[in-house]
Design an enzyme around this catalytic site. Structure first.
Site, PDB file in Angstrom:
ATOM      1  N   ARG A 147       0.621  -1.029   0.167  1.00 18.84           N
ATOM      2  CA  ARG A 147       0.097   0.389  -0.150  1.00 18.84           C
ATOM      3  C   ARG A 147       1.065   1.106   0.136  1.00 18.84           C
ATOM      4  O   ARG A 147       1.894   1.119   0.393  1.00 18.84           O
ATOM      5  CB  ARG A 147      -0.857   0.277   0.973  1.00 18.84           C
ATOM      6  N   LYS A 171      -2.330  -1.670   7.798  1.00 17.71           N
ATOM      7  CA  LYS A 171      -3.580  -1.613   8.796  1.00 17.71           C
ATOM      8  C   LYS A 171      -3.845  -1.893   9.842  1.00 17.71           C
ATOM      9  O   LYS A 171      -3.457  -3.596  10.157  1.00 17.71           O
ATOM     10  CB  LYS A 171      -4.337  -2.024   7.931  1.00 17.71           C
ATOM     11  N   HIS A 243      -2.198   1.839  -6.616  1.00 18.99           N
ATOM     12  CA  HIS A 243      -2.554   0.867  -5.846  1.00 18.99           C
ATOM     13  C   HIS A 243      -2.678  -0.008  -6.764  1.00 18.99           C
ATOM     14  O   HIS A 243      -3.159  -1.309  -6.234  1.00 18.99           O
ATOM     15  CB  HIS A 243      -3.698   1.110  -4.997  1.00 18.99           C
ATOM     16  N   ARG A 246      -0.197  -2.566  -6.705  1.00 16.68           N
ATOM     17  CA  ARG A 246      -0.581  -3.532  -5.562  1.00 16.68           C
ATOM     18  C   ARG A 246      -1.425  -4.552  -6.814  1.00 16.68           C
ATOM     19  O   ARG A 246      -1.538  -6.173  -6.510  1.00 16.68           O
ATOM     20  CB  ARG A 246      -1.460  -2.981  -4.768  1.00 16.68           C
ATOM     21  N   HIS A 269      -4.384  -8.871   3.854  1.00 16.75           N
ATOM     22  CA  HIS A 269      -5.968  -8.880   4.011  1.00 16.75           C
ATOM     23  C   HIS A 269      -6.146  -9.588   5.090  1.00 16.75           C
ATOM     24  O   HIS A 269      -6.447 -10.780   5.524  1.00 16.75           O
ATOM     25  CB  HIS A 269      -6.271  -9.614   2.475  1.00 16.75           C
ATOM     26  N   TYR A 278      -9.001 -11.373  -6.856  1.00 13.74           N
ATOM     27  CA  TYR A 278      -8.089 -11.680  -8.007  1.00 13.74           C
ATOM     28  C   TYR A 278      -8.532 -12.765  -8.453  1.00 13.74           C
ATOM     29  O   TYR A 278      -7.797 -12.172  -9.641  1.00 13.74           O
ATOM     30  CB  TYR A 278      -7.065 -11.237  -7.470  1.00 13.74           C
TER      31      TYR A 278
END
Length: 297
Positions: A147, A171, A243, A246, A269, A278
């Site tokens: 990120r 995150k 992004h 990514r 994630h 994806y």
């Protein structure tokens, strides 16, 4: 039950027990503030809220033409808030628990093919210090799936290039290890030893990898501008951002047959469902191949 006290306790819960980032905490509290404003207007006490009241609130919000995604996120925030109240204040039921979120058409993210990535990186002027830095940035964005916030906050002390790993803070302040390839290692070493080491370094930024020309931490906005300028330079019509690299990193791994759990770990994630987007990209790619080359298409 008092709104101010409940929100203060909820914030502390999100910080200490959930370990969320400041931006996530602010988003949760904004959701609660919206509900508080509505309840104040309708003279409804916090401890009297029932499912039908929340349904009326969501209908009220919908009149402002808020997107289904925003409504779903708002409902998710309120479910977390009332679940917290069940634990902290022993309310008997969660009035948001059985309310269904609006259906979302999941948007497949835009990705770059390898030729477009090579063209963007190839357009960088390596004769300048900024050019070498920018090449290293793109190699890391694409090579590690970072990120932009993880990139600009990357620390020298978290580079383990001898074993080909880097550590990033994602995150919710969660750390993870990501493998780094030889190409990215090569340019990272060149940048650190031949560019960064010879430039100014402001106090407080000694451990930050990517610096601007004044020796301070590179901003997120600057990374966006670097990529926008390169896209313009090669005449790329796709709308891209940091992004996008990514997304491309993940998509190319899935296309190549990588295990979805491994990709999930590298991306950081929490849920495999997020990573599964994806596989849709991969199916779209395969469908395009059939459409283009199969005689019955």
């Amino acid at each position: 039950m008092n709104w101010d006290i409940a929100k203060k306790d909820f914030k502390r819960y999100l910080q200490l027990e959930r370990g969320l980032s400041n931006n996530s905490i602010e988003a949760y509290l904004n959701d609660v503030n919206k509900l508080e404003s509505y309840c104040t207007y309708t003279q409804l006490p916090l401890d009297a809220i029932q499912t039908r009241n929340l349904q009326q609130f969501l209908l009220f919000i919908n009149d402002f033409h808020i997107s289904p995604y925003t409504q779903a996120r708002l409902l998710s925030g309120l479910k977390t808030f009332f679940a917290f109240l069940q634990i902290e204040y022993l309310i008997t039921t969660n009035p948001a628990e059985h309310i269904e979120a609006p259906r979302l058409n999941r948007k497949v993210p835009s990705v770059l093919n390898i030729q477009e990535i090579d063209a963007l990186i190839g357009a960088i002027d390596l004769s300048t210090a900024e050019g070498m830095r920018n090449k290293t940035i793109l190699e890391l964005l694409y090579g590690c799936g970072l990120r932009v916030s993880e990139l600009v906050n990357l620390k020298i002390s978290n580079l383990f290039l001898d074993v080909e790993f880097i550590k990033v803070e994602g995150k919710g302040n969660k750390e993870r290890l990501i493998p780094i390839g030889q190409q990215a290692i090569k340019y990272l070493k060149i940048y650190l030893n031949e560019v960064r080491a010879k430039g100014p370094i402001k106090a407080g930024f000694e451990d930050i990898v990517f610096l601007n020309r004044r020796g301070a931490q590179l901003s997120r906005v600057m990374v966006f501008l670097i990529i926008k300028d390169l896209a313009k330079k090669i005449g790329l019509t796709k709308t891209i951002s940091p992004h996008t690299f990514r997304h491309s990193f993940a998509s190319h791994l899935v296309e190549g047959g990588a295990d979805l759990r491994a990709v999930q770990d590298m991306l950081g994630h929490e849920s495999i469902t997020t990573t599964e987007i994806y596989t849709h990209i991969d199916r779209d790619y395969l469908q395009s191949i059939i459409t283009q080359y199969h005689p019955r298409s």
